[in-house]
Design an enzyme around this catalytic site. Structure first.
Site, PDB file in Angstrom:
ATOM      1  N   GLU A 181      23.261  22.618  37.853  1.00  0.00           N
ATOM      2  CA  GLU A 181      21.896  21.894  37.824  1.00  0.00           C
ATOM      3  C   GLU A 181      20.584  22.701  37.648  1.00  0.00           C
ATOM      4  OE1 GLU A 181      20.527  19.777  41.409  1.00  0.00           O
ATOM      5  OE2 GLU A 181      21.715  21.080  42.737  1.00  0.00           O
TER       6      GLU A 181
ATOM      7  N   GLY B 268      30.982  51.264  29.609  1.00  0.00           N
ATOM      8  CA  GLY B 268      29.831  50.599  30.187  1.00  0.00           C
ATOM      9  C   GLY B 268      30.004  49.090  29.577  1.00  0.00           C
TER      10      GLY B 268
ATOM     11  N   GLU C  81      35.264  44.418  33.555  1.00  0.00           N
ATOM     12  CA  GLU C  81      36.137  43.678  34.182  1.00  0.00           C
ATOM     13  C   GLU C  81      37.392  44.527  34.834  1.00  0.00           C
ATOM     14  OE1 GLU C  81      35.962  39.964  31.003  1.00  0.00           O
ATOM     15  OE2 GLU C  81      37.258  41.584  30.446  1.00  0.00           O
TER      16      GLU C  81
ATOM     17  N   LYS D   7      44.446  39.574  32.253  1.00  0.00           N
ATOM     18  CA  LYS D   7      43.562  40.299  32.579  1.00  0.00           C
ATOM     19  C   LYS D   7      42.767  39.110  33.629  1.00  0.00           C
ATOM     20  CE  LYS D   7      39.764  39.322  30.760  1.00  0.00           C
ATOM     21  NZ  LYS D   7      38.793  39.019  29.633  1.00  0.00           N
TER      22      LYS D   7
ATOM     23  N   CYS E 181      43.027  39.050  27.438  1.00  0.00           N
ATOM     24  CA  CYS E 181      42.437  38.074  28.030  1.00  0.00           C
ATOM     25  C   CYS E 181      43.220  37.541  29.027  1.00  0.00           C
ATOM     26  CB  CYS E 181      42.010  36.873  27.392  1.00  0.00           C
ATOM     27  SG  CYS E 181      41.678  37.426  25.452  1.00  0.00           S
TER      28      CYS E 181
ATOM     29  N   TYR F 113      32.223  45.343  28.375  1.00  0.00           N
ATOM     30  CA  TYR F 113      32.875  44.099  29.309  1.00  0.00           C
ATOM     31  C   TYR F 113      34.292  44.437  29.593  1.00  0.00           C
ATOM     32  CZ  TYR F 113      35.292  42.281  25.094  1.00  0.00           C
ATOM     33  OH  TYR F 113      36.308  42.294  24.065  1.00  0.00           O
TER      34      TYR F 113
ATOM     35  N   HIS G  69      24.161  17.485  41.725  1.00  0.00           N
ATOM     36  CA  HIS G  69      23.735  17.928  42.851  1.00  0.00           C
ATOM     37  C   HIS G  69      24.798  17.680  44.004  1.00  0.00           C
ATOM     38  CE1 HIS G  69      20.722  19.623  45.821  1.00  0.00           C
ATOM     39  NE2 HIS G  69      21.104  18.553  46.668  1.00  0.00           N
TER      40      HIS G  69
ATOM     41  N   CYS H 152      45.449  39.339  23.226  1.00  0.00           N
ATOM     42  CA  CYS H 152      44.923  38.394  24.072  1.00  0.00           C
ATOM     43  C   CYS H 152      45.952  37.804  25.065  1.00  0.00           C
ATOM     44  CB  CYS H 152      44.335  37.316  23.286  1.00  0.00           C
ATOM     45  SG  CYS H 152      43.718  36.088  24.463  1.00  0.00           S
TER      46      CYS H 152
END
Length: 452
Positions: A439, A175, A181, A51, A48, A177, A434, A43
Site C-alpha cells: 500500500e 557485484g 543471489e 536458484k 532461475c 544480480y 491494509h 533458466c
C-alpha cells in the site's frame, strides 16, 4: 510441396526457442528444434528455477530465527544440503520433461543434438543434413571464467548445482544480480560468505538508492563485502583456497564462485557459413523484428545480448512465431520490463532509474524507507525501500524501485500500471490494501526531492 524439410528450424531448446517452435507449430508450420544440452535451457536447469528453490530453502532458516518473537519454539539446526539437492534436482527434471512434451504435443520434431550451419538454409543436426526455409537461433548464453591465474580452481554458477556438499567458506566474485543471489542464498543456508566486487556499490545499472540499500542489506545479513576489490588470482594451499585481490588483500575460503559475466553461445555454430557476422562477445545483431543480416534467419533471447531475461526471450519467441506464421505482426518492447533480484531481502525494479530519468527532463522523486511489520516484531535488521520516479511535465510514473520482502510479487502489478501509462495521480487515486507494505506505493504523498 516446399523445397525445404522444415518451414522453421530452431537452434536451441530453452525458453525462447521452445516457445517460438511450439507457437509456430500451432499456426500450422512444419517445425524442427535441436537442443544439445538440456531442454528448458539455463533458466530451468542451472538458472532461475533451481536458484529460486535454493533461495526459498534459505528463507526457511531465516524464518526459524524469527519465529521465537511470534511465540513459536523452532530451533534452527544445521541445513541438510543433500535433501535440498534431491528435491531441487527432481523439480528440474520434471520441468525439463514438460518442455519436451509441449513440443511433442504441438507436433514439433525434436532433435537431441547440436545444430550448426552448413549454409544459409542448411544445418548439420547431429550429423544429419536438414534444410529450413527460416531458421531461429536461440542458443542462449553461458557463464564466463575470468582470465586470471588459478581461475580453474574456482566454480561458475552452473557448478553450484552439482555440488554434493555446501562449502562452509565461500568467496563469490562479482557485484551483479547473479553474484548477489548466490551469496545471499549460501549465507542463508549457513555458509560463511565473502563477496568481492570492483565497483563502489553492488548492482551496477540499478537505481542508486537501491544499490545503497542492497549494500546495507547484505551487511545486515553478515555477508562480508570486499568493496572495490578485483580478484587477481587463486592459489590452492593447505588451509583451502587463497584469493588474492588488487592492493594485496587476501581471503581464505573452501571454494570460489565466479559470477563475473556471461557470453552468448555462438561459438561453433559456423555462422560465417550462413553469412552472419557476430558482434560484441559473439552476440548476434538483430533488428526490431529479431531478423539478422540474413532476412530469413532470426535470433531471440540471450544470444542477442539485448536484455538477458527469460521472460524477454519467451516473449520474443512468441511474437516472432505469430509474425511469421500467425498473420499477426508483433514485436516486443524492451521498455518497462520488470526484473527482480532474489536476494534476502529481494529487490525489484521496472522502468527508469533516477539517473536515467533525469536525462529526459525534470523529475519528482517519492521515496520511503521503513521496517516492515514482521521485522518490527522479530527485531531483525530488515528494512524496506520503495521509490517512484515521476516525469514532472506529464506526471507519468517512469520508474518504480523496491528492496524488501515480496518486492518481486509487487513489482509485477506495478509494471502493468506503468505499461498502461499510469500517472502519479492514478497511483494516488488507488485504494491501498491494509495492512501491507504494497500500500505504500499508492500512499506516497510527500515528494522526497525534485531533480532538474
Amino acid at each position: 510441396m516446399s523445397a525445404y524439410d522444415f518451414d522453421l528450424f530452431v537452434i536451441g531448446g530453452g525458453s525462447g526457442g521452445v516457445r517460438c517452435a511450439r507457437i509456430a507449430a500451432t499456426h500450422g508450420a512444419r517445425v524442427g528444434v535441436a537442443e544439445e544440452r538440456f531442454w528448458g535451457g539455463t533458466c530451468v536447469n542451472v538458472g532461475c528455477v533451481p536458484k529460486k528453490i535454493m533461495v526459498q530453502a534459505a528463507e526457511y532458516g531465516i524464518w526459524a530465527e524469527e519465529a521465537g518473537a511470534f511465540g513459536w519454539d523452532i530451533s534452527r539446526n544445521a541445513h541438510h544440503w543433500p535433501v535440498l539437492k534431491q528435491a531441487r534436482d527432481a523439480e528440474v527434471t520434471r520441468l525439463s520433461g514438460i518442455y519436451g512434451r509441449l513440443l511433442g504435443n504441438a507436433g514439433v520434431t525434436s532433435f537431441d543434438a547440436r545444430a550448426t550451419f552448413v549454409d544459409a538454409h542448411t544445418l548439420d543436426v547431429g550429423g544429419k543434413r536438414v534444410t529450413a526455409e527460416r531458421i531461429v537461433i536461440a542458443t542462449g548464453g553461458h557463464a564466463l571464467r575470468p582470465e586470471i591465474p588459478g581461475a580453474e580452481l574456482g566454480m561458475i554458477s552452473d557448478d553450484l548445482f552439482t555440488l554434493e556438499e555446501m562449502p562452509r567458506r565461500i568467496a563469490v566474485v562479482g557485484g551483479g544480480y547473479i553474484a548477489l543471489e548466490f551469496a545471499s542464498l549460501l549465507n542463508g543456508l549457513g555458509a560463511q560468505v565473502e563477496l568481492l566486487y570492483r565497483q563502489p556499490l553492488p548492482l551496477r545499472g540499478f537505481d542508486q538508492d537501491v544499490r545503497e540499500a542492497m549494500r546495507d542489506a547484505l551487511d545486515a545479513r553478515g555477508i562480508v563485502q570486499h568493496i572495490g576489490h578485483e580478484v587477481t588470482g587463486l592459489e590452492k594451499v593447505a588451509e583451502g583456497l587463497r584469493v588474492s585481490t588488487t592492493g594485496g588483500a587476501t581471503c581464505m575460503v573452501d571454494a570460489v564462485m565466479f559470477a563475473t559475466g556471461r557470453k552468448p553461445n555462438t561459438q561453433g555454430l559456423n555462422l560465417e557459413a550462413a553469412g552472419i557476422a557476430p558482434g560484441r562477445l559473439g552476440a548476434i545483431p538483430v533488428d526490431g523484428q529479431q531478423a539478422t543480416q540474413q532476412p530469413h534467419i532470426f535470433a531471440v533471447g540471450d544470444v542477442t545480448d539485448q536484455m538477458n531475461l527469460t521472460p524477454v526471450a519467451t516473449a520474443q519467441g512468441h511474437a516472432l512465431a505469430d509474425t511469421l506464421f500467425g498473420g499477426q505482426a508483433r514485436t516486443v518492447s524492451l521498455a518497462n520490463v520488470p526484473t527482480a533480484v532474489f536476494t534476502v531481502p529481494p529487490a525489484a525494479t521496472v522502468g527508469l532509474t533516477e539517473e536515467e530519468a533525469m536525462l529526459g527532463g525534470p523529475i519528482d522523486i517519492y521515496l520511503t524507507r521503513f521496517t516492515p511489520m514482521r521485522h518490527t516484531i522479530s527485531k531483525q535488521p530488515r528494512r524496506t525501500l520503495m521509490k517512484l520516479v515521476v516525469a514532472r511535465d506529464t506526471q507519468r510514473v517512469v520508474g518504480a524501485h523496491m528492496i524488501g520482502d515480496d518486492a518481486a510479487e509487487m513489482m509485477q502489478g506495478i509494471a502493468v500500471a506503468m505499461v498502461a501509462g499510469a500517472t502519479k495521480q492514478d497511483f494516488d487515486r488507488t485504494i491501498g490494501i491494509h495492512p501491507t507494505a504494497a500500500e505504500e506505493f499508492v500512499t506516497l504523498r510527500s515528494m522526497t526531492r525534485q531533480v532538474g
